[in-house]
Enzyme design. Structure first.
Site, short mmCIF file in Angstrom:
data_model
loop_
_atom_site.label_atom_id
_atom_site.label_comp_id
_atom_site.label_asym_id
_atom_site.label_seq_id
_atom_site.Cartn_x
_atom_site.Cartn_y
_atom_site.Cartn_z
N GLU A 198 12.24 20.31 5.39
CA GLU A 198 11.35 19.81 4.34
C GLU A 198 11.46 21.15 3.24
O GLU A 198 11.11 22.20 3.50
CB GLU A 198 10.08 19.60 4.83
N ALA A 218 3.94 -2.34 1.04
CA ALA A 218 4.13 -3.84 1.12
C ALA A 218 2.90 -4.44 0.69
O ALA A 218 2.90 -5.74 -0.06
CB ALA A 218 4.60 -4.23 2.59
N ASP A 264 7.23 -2.37 -5.73
CA ASP A 264 7.67 -0.90 -5.79
C ASP A 264 8.40 -0.60 -7.15
O ASP A 264 8.38 0.51 -7.71
CB ASP A 264 8.69 -0.64 -4.76
N HIS A 297 -18.44 -1.62 21.22
CA HIS A 297 -18.47 -0.53 22.00
C HIS A 297 -17.54 -0.97 23.45
O HIS A 297 -17.93 -2.15 23.80
CB HIS A 297 -19.53 0.04 22.66
#
Ligand SMILES: Cc1cc2nc3c(=O)[nH]c(=O)nc-3n(C[C@H](O)[C@H](O)[C@H](O)COP(=O)(O)OP(=O)(O)OC[C@H]3O[C@@H](n4cnc5c(N)ncnc54)[C@H](O)[C@@H]3O)c2cc1C
Length: 462
Positions: free
Chosen positions: A202, A315, A307, A441
């Site tokens: 990276e 999406a 996009d 819970h």
């Protein structure tokens, strides 16, 4: 299909942006056609969200079966990767035909072929039966995105994108992942769980550089514990004479890495070439088509979504924009508000972000309060082995009116909190709204209520 067609609405691109726009337009009684060159479902269904999550799930099952020692479970699983990929393909096929069915139900014909525009409202689709000319009153552009190649590592052979990684027929012995964004890490972690040796390279000095650093630490710990080699602040410079991956490390050293597959995940770029965008006279912003908060382009009745129009490239954002545009065309009053678009990294552990992080809120001039609740104090997290990896849920709120500005979380299985987080932001919830919601819970969702209580200064379980 061949000849000429005139429609009220032409949608180009059958991904989650385009197919949802077309279904909604059809439902609203608009005479709509959809053009798709590949398979209905686009990046998301065919080579993105769904197949990647299938592989991630399978990898998780394999890793759990291999490593249940602490629970007193011992097994020695065997991987049949061809079968795993076939299972994944089955899901993709099912969703692909599901989309076809939904479009048919909404009375939207699909033209299969590549559309090329000659002007903003006219395109020619190259179908297997010959060219079809389509003109429309409204055009919705939903051409999506494609993997960005690295000039020094062009795709081909052993240099693959996420698409090939999701269709791989044999487990690589050593997988190098170039780019530690969410796509690279999701897939890198999945392949590590399946047993591949994984090295991640990276250029930034940390993984998931677009995410708040605190959220990424548990993921980094998982990578280190699971012997994924990380080269941060490093750059790939190409292949050396022996086909090994050449890396310039942060310390200025040069490494040669023998990897049998090199997965390049350095980002995605909008698909703006090859379909006549330049003939349409639209404004651009950087590489993206410029739109306003109703997804209108610079050209009247030409709309763009998903996009193609910018970040976040997700999406659900594409679908929300698609549905909105169809409704505006049908006369509804709608605007797109990106504040409640949540995002998930399906890494190990998972990350959820919705709204503003503390730093983003401060940069926006907000005076904030935050509450952060550790998963180690949540019973359900402990029963899911999710309490030991440093996970937490954080709520960010405006100090003055206690309106929630953001919710972020990291932890095993935490992806499911995305719905509650987006819902709180979409409804304009305050801390009291969240704290006053009786969370079931034992669930991970209780941590959201606890984080809100902490921000209010009255935490109960810590
Ligand atoms: C590996 C991976 C994992 C991902 N995981 C997630 C996730 O978990 N969650 C998430 O929200 N997002 C995820 N994404 C991103 C998501 O897939 C995209 O944001 C989404 O698909 C964008 O939708 P879209 O409709 O804008 O475009 P696309 O899905 O890219 O669809 C565009 C379609 O248009 C068609 N097309 C383009 N031009 C033409 C033309 N001229 N004529 C005819 N057809 C054309 C293309 O064939 C394509 O089918 C992932 C992506 C990848 C690659």
């Amino acid at each position: 299909m061949s000849g000429a067609i005139a429609a009220q609405v032409l949608v180009v691109g059958g991904g989650p942006g385009g197919y949802v726009a077309a279904i909604r337009a059809g439902q609203l009684g608009l005479d709509t056609v959809l053009v798709e060159a590949d398979r209905l479902g686009g990046t998301c269904l065919i080579r993105g969200c769904i197949p990647s999550k299938a592989l991630i799930h399978a990898a998780g099952r394999f890793a759990e079966a291999s490593d249940g020692g602490v629970l007193g479970i011992a097994a020695a699983p065997k991987l049949d990767l061809k079968k795993t990929i076939a299972w994944k393909d089955g899901i993709v096929d099912r969703l692909n035909s599901g989309v076809a069915g939904l479009l048919a139900h909404a009375k939207v014909p699909v033209i299969e072929g590549w559309a090329t525009f000659s002007d903003a409202k006219t395109c020619t689709v190259e179908t297997k039966d010959g060219p079809v000319s389509v003109t429309a009153e409204h055009v919705i552009l939903a051409a999506g995105s494609e993997a960005t190649p690295l000039p020094v590592l062009p795709f081909g052979g052993n240099i693959i994108s996420s698409t090939e990684a999701l269709n791989i027929d044999a487990l690589p012995r050593h997988l190098a992942v170039v780019g530690a964004g969410y796509v690279g890490l999701e897939l890198g972690i999945a392949f590590r769980k399946l047993g591949a040796e994984v090295t991640v390279i990276e250029a930034a000095d940390r993984i998931l550089p677009r995410y708040d650093a605190a959220l990424t630490r548990p993921v980094r710990r998982w990578l280190e514990r699971n012997k994924v080699t990380l080269h941060l602040g490093a750059k790939v410079t190409g292949l050396d004479g022996d086909g090994r991956l050449a890396i310039a490390t942060a310390k200025g050293e040069t490494l040669a890495l023998a990897a049998d597959k090199i997965l390049v995940t350095v980002g995605r770029r909008p698909r703006t070439e090859g379909w006549g965008l330049e003939a349409m006279g639209l404004d651009m912003v950087g590489p993206f088509v410029k739109v306003d908060d109703q997804c209108r382009t610079a050209m009247r009745n030409v709309w763009a979504i998903g996009d193609l129009v910018g970040e976040p490239m997700l999406a659900h954002k594409a679908s929300a924009q698609g549905a909105m545009v169809a409704e505006i065309i049908a006369g509804h009053r709608r605007r797109f508000d990106s504040a409640s678009v949540a995002a998930i990294c399906f890494t190990e552990p998972e990350i959820v972000v919705a709204g503003l992080s503390p730093d983003e809120a401060k940069a926006a001039g907000e005076d904030i309060i935050t509450g952060q609740f550790p998963l180690s104090a949540n019973g359900r997290a402990l029963t899911l082995e999710a309490g030991e990896d440093g996970g937490f849920v954080r709520v960010v709120a405006r100090k003055g009116d206690q309106r929630v500005l953001g919710i972020q979380a990291v932890g095993r299985g935490i992806a499911e909190l995305a719905g509650e987080s987006a819902h709180a932001l979409a409804m304009g919830a305050t801390l009291e709204d969240i704290a006053g919601t009786i969370h079931v819970h034992p669930t991970l969702g209780e941590t959201v209520g606890e984080a809100a209580l902490l921000a209010l200064g009255r935490g109960l379980h810590i």
